[in-house]
Design a protein around this motif. Structure first.
Motif, PDB file in Angstrom:
ATOM      1  N   SER A  47      16.009 -15.372 -25.354  1.00 34.52           N
ATOM      2  CA  SER A  47      15.838 -16.248 -24.202  1.00 34.52           C
ATOM      3  C   SER A  47      17.095 -16.313 -23.343  1.00 34.52           C
ATOM      4  O   SER A  47      18.220 -16.236 -23.849  1.00 34.52           O
ATOM      5  CB  SER A  47      15.477 -17.663 -24.667  1.00 34.52           C
ATOM      6  OG  SER A  47      15.494 -18.588 -23.598  1.00 34.52           O
ATOM      7  N   TYR A  74      10.358 -20.540 -30.311  1.00 35.64           N
ATOM      8  CA  TYR A  74       9.280 -20.235 -29.375  1.00 35.64           C
ATOM      9  C   TYR A  74       9.652 -20.680 -27.953  1.00 35.64           C
ATOM     10  O   TYR A  74       9.028 -21.592 -27.386  1.00 35.64           O
ATOM     11  CB  TYR A  74       7.967 -20.897 -29.817  1.00 35.64           C
ATOM     12  CG  TYR A  74       7.508 -20.479 -31.195  1.00 35.64           C
ATOM     13  CD1 TYR A  74       7.209 -19.136 -31.477  1.00 35.64           C
ATOM     14  CD2 TYR A  74       7.396 -21.405 -32.232  1.00 35.64           C
ATOM     15  CE1 TYR A  74       6.795 -18.742 -32.743  1.00 35.64           C
ATOM     16  CE2 TYR A  74       6.984 -21.017 -33.498  1.00 35.64           C
ATOM     17  CZ  TYR A  74       6.685 -19.686 -33.757  1.00 35.64           C
ATOM     18  OH  TYR A  74       6.283 -19.288 -35.002  1.00 35.64           O
ATOM     19  N   GLN A  76       9.165 -19.634 -24.914  1.00 38.46           N
ATOM     20  CA  GLN A  76       8.229 -19.599 -23.800  1.00 38.46           C
ATOM     21  C   GLN A  76       6.960 -20.427 -24.043  1.00 38.46           C
ATOM     22  O   GLN A  76       6.062 -20.454 -23.195  1.00 38.46           O
ATOM     23  CB  GLN A  76       7.849 -18.151 -23.486  1.00 38.46           C
ATOM     24  CG  GLN A  76       9.045 -17.318 -23.028  1.00 38.46           C
ATOM     25  CD  GLN A  76       8.691 -15.881 -22.723  1.00 38.46           C
ATOM     26  OE1 GLN A  76       7.524 -15.502 -22.748  1.00 38.46           O
ATOM     27  NE2 GLN A  76       9.691 -15.069 -22.424  1.00 38.46           N
ATOM     28  N   LYS A  77       6.905 -21.110 -25.153  1.00 45.00           N
ATOM     29  CA  LYS A  77       5.746 -21.956 -25.450  1.00 45.00           C
ATOM     30  C   LYS A  77       5.739 -23.168 -24.519  1.00 45.00           C
ATOM     31  O   LYS A  77       6.776 -23.747 -24.215  1.00 45.00           O
ATOM     32  CB  LYS A  77       5.799 -22.427 -26.909  1.00 45.00           C
ATOM     33  CG  LYS A  77       4.588 -23.238 -27.340  1.00 45.00           C
ATOM     34  CD  LYS A  77       4.696 -23.629 -28.813  1.00 45.00           C
ATOM     35  CE  LYS A  77       3.494 -24.453 -29.269  1.00 45.00           C
ATOM     36  NZ  LYS A  77       3.610 -24.851 -30.689  1.00 45.00           N
ATOM     37  N   GLU A  78       4.548 -23.545 -24.056  1.00 48.44           N
ATOM     38  CA  GLU A  78       4.426 -24.669 -23.146  1.00 48.44           C
ATOM     39  C   GLU A  78       4.626 -25.999 -23.869  1.00 48.44           C
ATOM     40  O   GLU A  78       4.260 -26.155 -25.035  1.00 48.44           O
ATOM     41  CB  GLU A  78       3.052 -24.645 -22.463  1.00 48.44           C
ATOM     42  CG  GLU A  78       2.870 -23.437 -21.537  1.00 48.44           C
ATOM     43  CD  GLU A  78       1.519 -23.429 -20.864  1.00 48.44           C
ATOM     44  OE1 GLU A  78       0.597 -24.144 -21.335  1.00 48.44           O
ATOM     45  OE2 GLU A  78       1.355 -22.712 -19.854  1.00 48.44           O
ATOM     46  N   TYR A 194      13.674 -21.068  -9.574  1.00 43.71           N
ATOM     47  CA  TYR A 194      13.587 -19.664  -9.959  1.00 43.71           C
ATOM     48  C   TYR A 194      14.301 -18.757  -8.955  1.00 43.71           C
ATOM     49  O   TYR A 194      14.604 -19.171  -7.830  1.00 43.71           O
ATOM     50  CB  TYR A 194      12.118 -19.251 -10.088  1.00 43.71           C
ATOM     51  CG  TYR A 194      11.379 -20.028 -11.151  1.00 43.71           C
ATOM     52  CD1 TYR A 194      11.339 -19.581 -12.465  1.00 43.71           C
ATOM     53  CD2 TYR A 194      10.742 -21.234 -10.844  1.00 43.71           C
ATOM     54  CE1 TYR A 194      10.671 -20.292 -13.452  1.00 43.71           C
ATOM     55  CE2 TYR A 194      10.066 -21.958 -11.823  1.00 43.71           C
ATOM     56  CZ  TYR A 194      10.043 -21.480 -13.117  1.00 43.71           C
ATOM     57  OH  TYR A 194       9.395 -22.194 -14.088  1.00 43.71           O
ATOM     58  N   THR A 206       8.169 -25.052 -20.008  1.00 45.27           N
ATOM     59  CA  THR A 206       8.301 -24.321 -21.264  1.00 45.27           C
ATOM     60  C   THR A 206       9.420 -24.925 -22.108  1.00 45.27           C
ATOM     61  O   THR A 206      10.255 -25.689 -21.615  1.00 45.27           O
ATOM     62  CB  THR A 206       8.616 -22.838 -21.020  1.00 45.27           C
ATOM     63  OG1 THR A 206       9.903 -22.721 -20.371  1.00 45.27           O
ATOM     64  CG2 THR A 206       7.550 -22.191 -20.145  1.00 45.27           C
ATOM     65  N   GLU A 208      12.028 -23.451 -23.429  1.00 44.59           N
ATOM     66  CA  GLU A 208      13.363 -23.022 -23.018  1.00 44.59           C
ATOM     67  C   GLU A 208      13.808 -23.774 -21.759  1.00 44.59           C
ATOM     68  O   GLU A 208      14.992 -24.083 -21.599  1.00 44.59           O
ATOM     69  CB  GLU A 208      13.423 -21.506 -22.813  1.00 44.59           C
ATOM     70  CG  GLU A 208      12.492 -20.950 -21.771  1.00 44.59           C
ATOM     71  CD  GLU A 208      12.436 -19.420 -21.793  1.00 44.59           C
ATOM     72  OE1 GLU A 208      13.243 -18.796 -22.502  1.00 44.59           O
ATOM     73  OE2 GLU A 208      11.569 -18.854 -21.092  1.00 44.59           O
ATOM     74  N   GLU A 209      12.860 -24.090 -20.873  1.00 39.74           N
ATOM     75  CA  GLU A 209      13.200 -24.872 -19.689  1.00 39.74           C
ATOM     76  C   GLU A 209      13.580 -26.298 -20.079  1.00 39.74           C
ATOM     77  O   GLU A 209      14.535 -26.869 -19.520  1.00 39.74           O
ATOM     78  CB  GLU A 209      12.018 -24.884 -18.712  1.00 39.74           C
ATOM     79  CG  GLU A 209      11.778 -23.549 -18.034  1.00 39.74           C
ATOM     80  CD  GLU A 209      10.531 -23.532 -17.172  1.00 39.74           C
ATOM     81  OE1 GLU A 209      10.444 -22.702 -16.259  1.00 39.74           O
ATOM     82  OE2 GLU A 209       9.603 -24.354 -17.431  1.00 39.74           O
TER      83      GLU A 209
END
Length: 224
Positions: A47, A74, A76-78, A194, A206, A208-209
């Motif tokens: 990531s 994980y 990118q998991k929502e 972005y 997500t 990571e966000e």
């Protein structure tokens, strides 16, 4: 309907008092949030938010899942509304043990997972998260970026007028209810959008966000 609203209001007020006492206790006695020997996620290196992921895992704000002896984040998991309630509870230093055992009275309260319910109650009582229009919490529903921006922007007590939201081509799509606090998260660079110049307010946040948001909040020199 009036009795239902009154019951819900009284329940939330009771929970709010519990949260207040918890905050006072934390201020007086403090609590160590860093977790010793925390499992390092094997997929963090995949990531762009690796540094933030390791930070939130070390602090215990977000957790990993162990599969075959390895820890996974994980990235990118929502993120769901229920998960965000749990993460916020950890980040704000609330103790789930202090959540009232009595029901608050919102529509889907009885359907919530027992592990998630205390955090949901604490976040509702503290005003950090709100019920949806149909009086449900919707723990399994994804949390949008504009919702997250509003929630975290409300945690920022300082004010700044940087106009940074103007650089996003789609910031006008942010709902009116979220706009003030969403603008604050952008001006303080807690959420930066972005590379293509979009904010994507309706996208689901997500993991990571979320890790990046927590990392930036903790390390922003203009806030701390």
């Amino acid at each position: 309907m009036k009795n239902k609203k009154l019951s819900l209001t009284l329940g939330i007020m009771l929970c709010a008092l519990t949260v207040l006492f918890t905050v006072i206790y934390m201020a007086l006695f403090g609590e160590e949030t860093a977790k010793e020997n925390y499992p390092i996620p094997t997929d963090a290196g995949d990531s762009y938010a690796e540094k933030a992921i390791l930070f939130v895992c070390e602090k215990g704000y977000m957790t990993t899942e162990t599969v075959g002896g390895a820890a996974y984040f994980y990235p990118q998991k929502e993120v769901t509304r229920g998960e965000l309630a749990t993460v916020l509870t950890a980040y704000l230093g609330y103790s789930e043990e202090n959540a009232p055992k009595t029901p608050l009275g919102f529509a889907d309260e009885s359907t919530l997972d027992e592990e998630a319910l205390p955090a949901v109650k604490l976040m509702l009582a503290g005003g950090h998260m709100m019920l949806r229009a149909d009086y449900t919490f919707g723990a399994d529903a994804g949390i949008t970026r504009e919702e997250a921006a509003q929630i975290f922007g409300a945690l920022i007590e300082k004010e700044i007028s940087a106009g940074k939201s103007e650089k996003f081509s789609d910031f006008s799509e942010v709902g009116d209810y979220f706009l003030t606090d969403a603008t604050r998260t952008v001006d303080f660079e807690i959420m930066i959008g972005y590379e293509d110049g979009t904010f994507r307010p309706k996208n689901i946040l997500t993991r990571e966000e979320l890790a990046l948001i927590l990392y930036r909040l903790a390390h922003n020199e203009y806030i701390s």
